[in-house]
Design an enzyme around this catalytic site. Structure first.
Site, short mmCIF file in Angstrom:
data_model
loop_
_atom_site.label_atom_id
_atom_site.label_comp_id
_atom_site.label_asym_id
_atom_site.label_seq_id
_atom_site.Cartn_x
_atom_site.Cartn_y
_atom_site.Cartn_z
N CYS A 397 0.63 -1.31 0.04
CA CYS A 397 0.00 -0.02 -0.05
C CYS A 397 0.86 1.27 -0.08
CB CYS A 397 -0.93 0.07 1.15
SG CYS A 397 -2.41 0.86 0.72
N HIS A 524 -3.43 -5.09 0.54
CA HIS A 524 -2.76 -5.75 1.79
C HIS A 524 -2.74 -7.28 1.67
CE1 HIS A 524 -2.30 -1.81 4.15
NE2 HIS A 524 -3.38 -1.65 3.46
N GLU A 526 -1.30 -9.29 3.32
CA GLU A 526 -1.15 -9.92 4.91
C GLU A 526 -2.19 -10.46 5.35
OE1 GLU A 526 -0.57 -6.71 4.05
OE2 GLU A 526 -1.12 -5.31 5.87
N1 GLN Z 1 -1.95 6.69 3.02
C1 GLN Z 1 -2.00 5.82 1.74
C2 GLN Z 1 -3.39 6.02 1.06
O1 GLN Z 1 -4.43 6.13 1.76
C3 GLN Z 1 -1.67 4.31 1.98
C4 GLN Z 1 -2.85 3.67 2.70
C5 GLN Z 1 -2.16 2.33 3.45
O2 GLN Z 1 -0.82 1.97 3.29
N2 GLN Z 1 -3.00 1.42 3.91
O3 GLN Z 1 -3.62 5.55 -0.01
#
Ligand code: GLN
Length: 603
Positions: A397, A524, A526
């Site tokens: 992300c 994600h 994970e």
């Molecule tokens: N802050 C970034 C976004 O909102 C990444 C979010 C995250 O890593 N979950 O896109």
């Protein structure tokens, strides 16, 4: 439907979640279908707006629910897929009751905690317990309900009252209460002290709930005379008192419960006859295999919340699942992203040196998700270091976004390239705000939950790691995305956007083809990793870090771990001293159980 309620006494952070999940595992091994509900008595509607610093990670479900990290334990241990309604909070219950009041459902009545809130809690439990979560049709046989916090917390009172009424309503034979408590050992005398447990059981009974089983956390197994004393004071049969003593890794907990025949007491309370002796062969094999691992794989975790390992719990679990699969002992080096930044060289030179030393000593680098600009520059430097030095890199992300920003700055020469999250006025916005997000409302306004990623080619590491599927479904939680208008420029400069959403405009996976392993994912991975079924991109990272990636994606058999610990380990062509392994490792039971500081959860 049968219900098992798990409550906690004496102190928080006893590992109630792991215990409740392990009870689920044991019941599943008895041939029962198990679901679970976590009750969090805080006022927040969900965990979405809570800081990982204070509360540990926000776990994300397929349906987009942002929930307590204990739901992650349930999903991983029981291999189930939960819904956002499986996490009850005071906020959700009150919101429902207040909405009903405004609709006129209680017309003429005074709306009160008892019966309106307590009825709403019971209805919610009964409704959600029936949702199938294991991919089969029809409701499960048993629902494990974990009540967060500690008995005596003000916030949990309405829940205790509701659960007391509930146990009476469903009747004996359908309800089993397991109280997880602490039996401290005083150093001076080395004696196991029962008084705190006696007090918390008394408090529980005072509120109308009587435990069927006591699960006592202690450093060593309880003495028989201590059990006898607890039995006498707490009115729990001696054979229903189990000890959860310290074990090297959490996969031992279901085994510990089985060895002490906890299932017999639970089945008896639930009026179920044991159809078969529970078999936990897979769990035994995994727990012992994990204890024997010795060849280290060192992963530098470059994050913001490095002070609290719960902040990245699922990432740690996913790394662990992958390492165990590949027969490696996982060592996570926490690198605070801020300490890598140039400013830290002047302000805190020791921290700066230490952070770079850890980063440079790692076999692989992981930059997890995150929000806000603190440490972003450090993450960009970590991505640059991994890219230039051909060190395996996985960016999740924000970790993908920082890799893209780094590429724009270093390779495309766009010095001020940035995400509009960190610089709203950048001339080169390579990561931008997504139109469907909200900047004014924080809860539940991100792109959340399971979304599809289509592979653009099979000739890439990520597609191979995912078993050459043409698409995958993974969980998301973000407001910003890679700027679709800059994709062609990036691709011409050698960065491949190998996974995209169905519109082809939203970037999901980025890869650097001429690098041993340089992958970023907007999702994600994970959250869907399971013991024995590690997540593909984590498996790839660990394999690349151990120089086994070609074997892995070429489908050749992976070398099993050696049985004997070697003094020296050959890695990256050099002979290294084996890394110092702290007792318990990152996944030690004691770590998971005792290092869960939840400041906002009662005493
Ligand atoms: N802050 C970034 C976004 O909102 C990444 C979010 C995250 O890593 N979950 O896109």
């Amino acid at each position: 439907m049968k219900y098992v309620l798990v409550t906690g006494g004496v102190v928080s952070g006893l590992g109630k979640g792991v215990t409740a999940s392990s009870i689920g595992v044991l019941l599943k091994a008895c041939g029962l279908r198990v679901t679970s509900i976590k009750i969090d008595p805080y006022i927040n509607t969900d965990a979405g707006t809570m800081s990982p610093f204070e509360h540990g990670e926000v776990f994300v479900l397929d349906d987009g629910g942002e929930v307590d990290l204990d739901l992650g334990n349930y999903e991983r241990f029981l291999d189930i897929t939960l819904t956002k309604d499986n996490n009850i909070t005071t906020g959700k219950i009150y919101q429902q009751v207040i909405n009903r009041e405004r609709r006129g459902d209680y017309l003429g009545k005074t709306v009160q905690v008892v019966p309106h809130i307590t009825d709403a809690i019971q209805e919610w439990i009964e409704r959600v317990a029936r949702i199938p979560v294991d991919g089969k049709e029809g409701p499960a046989d048993v629902c494990v309900i974990e009540l967060g916090g500690t008995i005596g917390d003000i916030e949990s009172m309405p829940f205790i009252e509701a659960l007391g009424q509930f146990s009476y309503r469903v009747g004996p034979g359908n309800f089993c209460l397991i109280h997880v408590s602490l039996v401290p050992v005083l150093n001076v005398v080395g004696e196991q002290k029962t008084k705190p447990t006696q007090h918390s059981v008394r408090e529980l009974r005072g509120q109308g709930l009587t435990p069927n089983i006591l699960a006592c956390r202690s450093t060593t197994a309880l003495d028989e005379n201590v059990k006898a004393k607890l039995s006498q004071f707490c009115h729990v049969p001696q054979e229903n008192i189990v000890t959860l003593y310290d074990v090297p890794n959490i996969w031992h907990i279901p085994l510990l419960l089985k060895d002490q025949k906890a299932h017999e007491g639970i089945l008896k309370a639930l009026n179920l006859s044991s159809t078969k002796e529970p078999s936990l062969r897979e769990w035994t094999a995994r727990a012992t295999r994990c204890d024997l691992l010795h060849e280290p794989v060192r992963i530098a975790m470059v994050g913001k919340y490095t002070g609290l390992s719960d902040s990245y719990l699922s990432v740690l679990k996913a790394l662990l699942h992958a390492s165990v699969e590949l027969g490696k002992k996982l060592i996570v080096d926490w690198v605070p992203a801020c300490d890598l930044e140039d400013s830290s060289a002047k302000e805190n030179p020791n921290a700066y040196k230490a952070a770079w030393k850890l980063l440079k000593g790692a076999d692989g680098v992981l930059v997890p998700g995150g929000f806000g600009d603190r440490g972003v520059q450090g993450k960009i430097l970590a991505a640059k270091y991994a890219r230039e030095n051909k060190v395996p890199y996985l960016g999740i992300c924000l970790g993908m976004q920082t890799a893209v920003i780094e590429y724009a700055r270093s390779v495309l020469g766009l010095r001020d390239a940035n995400s509009t999250e960190f610089d709203a006025n950048t001339k080169n916005p390579c990561v931008i705000f997504m139109p469907e997000g909200s900047k004014t409302h924080m809860g539940g306004t991100m792109r959340l939950g399971s979304r599809r990623t289509h592979f653009q080619s099979k000739e890439c590491k990520s597609a191979k790691l995912y078993g050459n599927k043409s698409f995958i479904d993974e969980r998301h939680r973000h407001r910003y995305e890679v700027n679709p208008d800059m994709i062609a420029t990036f691709e011409n400069a050698g960065l491949s956007f190998i996974g995209k959403d169905e519109t082809g405009r939203r970037m999901e996976i980025v890869e650097l083809p001429n690098h041993p392993y340089y992958i970023g994912a907007q999702f994600h991975p994970e959250f869907k990793s399971r013991p024995g079924k590690p997540s593909a991109l984590f498996l790839g990272l660990i394999a690349a870090a151990c120089r086994q990636l070609d074997t892995l994606i070429g489908n050749a058999p992976i070398k099993p771990p050696n049985g004997v610990a070697s003094k020296k380990v050959r890695q990256n062509g050099k002979t290294k001293k084996p890394a110092k392994i702290l007792s318990g490792g990152v996944y030690g039971y004691s770590n998971v159980l005792f290092k869960r500081f939840r400041f906002n959860r009662g005493l």
